[in-house]
Motif scaffolding. Structure first.
Motif, PDB file in Angstrom:
ATOM      1  N   ASN A 117      28.404  -1.196  13.658  1.00  0.00           N
ATOM      2  CA  ASN A 117      27.949  -1.764  14.818  1.00  0.00           C
ATOM      3  C   ASN A 117      26.691  -1.292  15.274  1.00  0.00           C
ATOM      4  OD1 ASN A 117      30.460  -3.506  14.746  1.00  0.00           O
ATOM      5  ND2 ASN A 117      31.466  -2.138  16.352  1.00  0.00           N
ATOM      6  N   ASP A 118      25.673  -1.251  14.535  1.00  0.00           N
ATOM      7  CA  ASP A 118      24.344  -0.827  14.944  1.00  0.00           C
ATOM      8  C   ASP A 118      23.523  -1.844  15.380  1.00  0.00           C
ATOM      9  OD1 ASP A 118      22.078   0.911  15.065  1.00  0.00           O
ATOM     10  OD2 ASP A 118      22.186   1.377  12.809  1.00  0.00           O
ATOM     11  N   PRO A 119      23.072  -1.865  16.598  1.00  0.00           N
ATOM     12  CA  PRO A 119      22.086  -2.985  16.833  1.00  0.00           C
ATOM     13  C   PRO A 119      20.707  -2.610  16.884  1.00  0.00           C
ATOM     14  CG  PRO A 119      23.071  -1.544  18.877  1.00  0.00           C
ATOM     15  CD  PRO A 119      23.771  -1.132  17.703  1.00  0.00           C
ATOM     16  N   SER A 120      20.469  -1.646  15.992  1.00  0.00           N
ATOM     17  CA  SER A 120      18.869  -1.100  16.096  1.00  0.00           C
ATOM     18  C   SER A 120      18.325  -2.135  15.179  1.00  0.00           C
ATOM     19  CB  SER A 120      18.883   0.551  15.365  1.00  0.00           C
ATOM     20  OG  SER A 120      19.398   0.411  14.129  1.00  0.00           O
ATOM     21  N   TYR A 121      19.040  -2.728  13.970  1.00  0.00           N
ATOM     22  CA  TYR A 121      18.313  -3.538  13.048  1.00  0.00           C
ATOM     23  C   TYR A 121      18.043  -4.847  13.851  1.00  0.00           C
ATOM     24  CZ  TYR A 121      19.554  -0.379   9.363  1.00  0.00           C
ATOM     25  OH  TYR A 121      19.689   0.620   8.692  1.00  0.00           O
ATOM     26  N   VAL A 122      18.773  -5.262  14.760  1.00  0.00           N
ATOM     27  CA  VAL A 122      18.317  -6.593  15.461  1.00  0.00           C
ATOM     28  C   VAL A 122      17.220  -6.306  16.297  1.00  0.00           C
ATOM     29  CG1 VAL A 122      19.106  -8.253  17.266  1.00  0.00           C
ATOM     30  CG2 VAL A 122      20.769  -7.540  15.612  1.00  0.00           C
ATOM     31  N   TYR A 172      24.715  -5.922  10.691  1.00  0.00           N
ATOM     32  CA  TYR A 172      24.865  -4.562  11.133  1.00  0.00           C
ATOM     33  C   TYR A 172      25.342  -4.316  12.450  1.00  0.00           C
ATOM     34  CZ  TYR A 172      23.130  -2.033   6.957  1.00  0.00           C
ATOM     35  OH  TYR A 172      23.027  -1.525   5.522  1.00  0.00           O
ATOM     36  N   LYS A 173      24.831  -5.206  13.075  1.00  0.00           N
ATOM     37  CA  LYS A 173      25.272  -5.352  14.605  1.00  0.00           C
ATOM     38  C   LYS A 173      26.701  -5.610  15.018  1.00  0.00           C
ATOM     39  CE  LYS A 173      23.835  -7.149  19.050  1.00  0.00           C
ATOM     40  NZ  LYS A 173      23.194  -7.744  20.157  1.00  0.00           N
ATOM     41  N   TYR A 174      27.212  -6.688  14.044  1.00  0.00           N
ATOM     42  CA  TYR A 174      28.645  -7.225  14.573  1.00  0.00           C
ATOM     43  C   TYR A 174      29.840  -6.619  13.497  1.00  0.00           C
ATOM     44  CZ  TYR A 174      26.095  -9.803  17.955  1.00  0.00           C
ATOM     45  OH  TYR A 174      25.335 -10.408  18.900  1.00  0.00           O
ATOM     46  N   LEU A 175      29.570  -6.126  12.311  1.00  0.00           N
ATOM     47  CA  LEU A 175      30.604  -6.129  11.678  1.00  0.00           C
ATOM     48  C   LEU A 175      30.746  -4.497  11.877  1.00  0.00           C
ATOM     49  CD1 LEU A 175      29.373  -7.658   8.278  1.00  0.00           C
ATOM     50  CD2 LEU A 175      31.270  -8.407   9.750  1.00  0.00           C
ATOM     51  N   GLU A 176      31.974  -4.145  11.927  1.00  0.00           N
ATOM     52  CA  GLU A 176      32.416  -2.790  12.065  1.00  0.00           C
ATOM     53  C   GLU A 176      32.394  -1.819  10.950  1.00  0.00           C
ATOM     54  OE1 GLU A 176      36.172  -2.209  14.227  1.00  0.00           O
ATOM     55  OE2 GLU A 176      35.856  -4.028  15.560  1.00  0.00           O
ATOM     56  N   TYR A 188      12.978 -14.118   9.734  1.00  0.00           N
ATOM     57  CA  TYR A 188      14.261 -14.784  10.014  1.00  0.00           C
ATOM     58  C   TYR A 188      15.402 -14.329   8.955  1.00  0.00           C
ATOM     59  CZ  TYR A 188      17.185 -18.652  11.722  1.00  0.00           C
ATOM     60  OH  TYR A 188      18.035 -19.393  12.598  1.00  0.00           O
ATOM     61  N   LEU A 189      15.234 -14.211   7.851  1.00  0.00           N
ATOM     62  CA  LEU A 189      16.189 -13.951   6.707  1.00  0.00           C
ATOM     63  C   LEU A 189      16.613 -12.592   7.055  1.00  0.00           C
ATOM     64  CD1 LEU A 189      14.824 -15.568   3.606  1.00  0.00           C
ATOM     65  CD2 LEU A 189      16.511 -16.558   5.318  1.00  0.00           C
ATOM     66  N   LEU A 190      15.671 -11.592   7.126  1.00  0.00           N
ATOM     67  CA  LEU A 190      15.993 -10.157   7.693  1.00  0.00           C
ATOM     68  C   LEU A 190      16.959 -10.026   8.866  1.00  0.00           C
ATOM     69  CD1 LEU A 190      12.729  -8.634   6.886  1.00  0.00           C
ATOM     70  CD2 LEU A 190      14.661  -8.263   5.452  1.00  0.00           C
ATOM     71  N   LEU A 191      16.588 -11.063   9.944  1.00  0.00           N
ATOM     72  CA  LEU A 191      17.284 -10.751  11.148  1.00  0.00           C
ATOM     73  C   LEU A 191      18.975 -11.426  10.867  1.00  0.00           C
ATOM     74  CD1 LEU A 191      17.274 -10.386  14.043  1.00  0.00           C
ATOM     75  CD2 LEU A 191      16.403 -12.670  14.504  1.00  0.00           C
ATOM     76  N   VAL A 192      18.807 -12.337  10.244  1.00  0.00           N
ATOM     77  CA  VAL A 192      20.105 -13.182  10.079  1.00  0.00           C
ATOM     78  C   VAL A 192      21.145 -12.280   9.193  1.00  0.00           C
ATOM     79  CG1 VAL A 192      21.203 -14.954   9.132  1.00  0.00           C
ATOM     80  CG2 VAL A 192      19.260 -15.368  10.963  1.00  0.00           C
ATOM     81  N   PHE A 193      20.375 -11.959   7.889  1.00  0.00           N
ATOM     82  CA  PHE A 193      21.081 -11.446   6.711  1.00  0.00           C
ATOM     83  C   PHE A 193      21.353  -9.714   6.846  1.00  0.00           C
ATOM     84  CE2 PHE A 193      20.170 -15.735   5.193  1.00  0.00           C
ATOM     85  CZ  PHE A 193      21.462 -16.213   4.972  1.00  0.00           C
ATOM     86  N   LEU A 194      20.633  -9.156   7.508  1.00  0.00           N
ATOM     87  CA  LEU A 194      20.641  -7.594   7.885  1.00  0.00           C
ATOM     88  C   LEU A 194      20.965  -7.220   9.274  1.00  0.00           C
ATOM     89  CD1 LEU A 194      17.728  -6.387   5.529  1.00  0.00           C
ATOM     90  CD2 LEU A 194      20.266  -6.188   5.112  1.00  0.00           C
ATOM     91  N   GLY A 195      19.999  -7.689  10.116  1.00  0.00           N
ATOM     92  CA  GLY A 195      20.148  -7.336  11.387  1.00  0.00           C
ATOM     93  C   GLY A 195      21.383  -7.859  12.093  1.00  0.00           C
ATOM     94  N   MET A 196      21.962  -9.035  11.941  1.00  0.00           N
ATOM     95  CA  MET A 196      23.322  -9.462  12.645  1.00  0.00           C
ATOM     96  C   MET A 196      24.570  -8.827  12.027  1.00  0.00           C
ATOM     97  SD  MET A 196      21.833 -11.197  14.754  1.00  0.00           S
ATOM     98  CE  MET A 196      23.193 -12.328  15.586  1.00  0.00           C
TER      99      MET A 196
END
Length: 93
Positions: A34-39, A26-30, A16-24
């Motif tokens: 904007n890389d959705p692969s981490y999510v 990387y997906k939403y910050l320009e 959960y921490l990896l998803l929230v603090f790394l994945g999100m």
């Protein structure tokens, strides 16, 4: 089964921490591209671990004699970042 629940709760918290603090981010910050692969990379394991956590909580409820309030708190902890790290309070030895 209690030991398995402890392991799953720890891993679910980490995922959960990896998803929230790394994945999100990387997906939403320009600025991060904007890389959705981490999510995608963190999302599937987190989903599986979340389901395993809830199923194990249901299975342990009668064994540990949790009342509905305690069971609700254990389930609620899975929705909060860092929450599953505190589930040990509700596990009897």
């Amino acid at each position: 089964m209690i030991q398995l629940f402890k392991i799953v709760s720890f891993l679910e918290g980490i995922s959960y921490l990896l998803l929230v603090f790394l994945g999100m981010p990387y997906k939403y910050l320009e600025s991060l591209g904007n890389d959705p692969s981490y999510v995608k990379m963190f999302g599937m394991p987190h989903g599986l671990l979340f389901v395993a956590y809830i199923v194990l909580a249901f299975l342990l409820k009668p064994t540990l004699n949790w009342n509905n309030k305690e069971f609700g708190i254990v389930c609620l902890l899975s929705l909060l970042p860092f929450g599953t790290f505190f589930v040990g309070k509700y596990l009897k030895k």
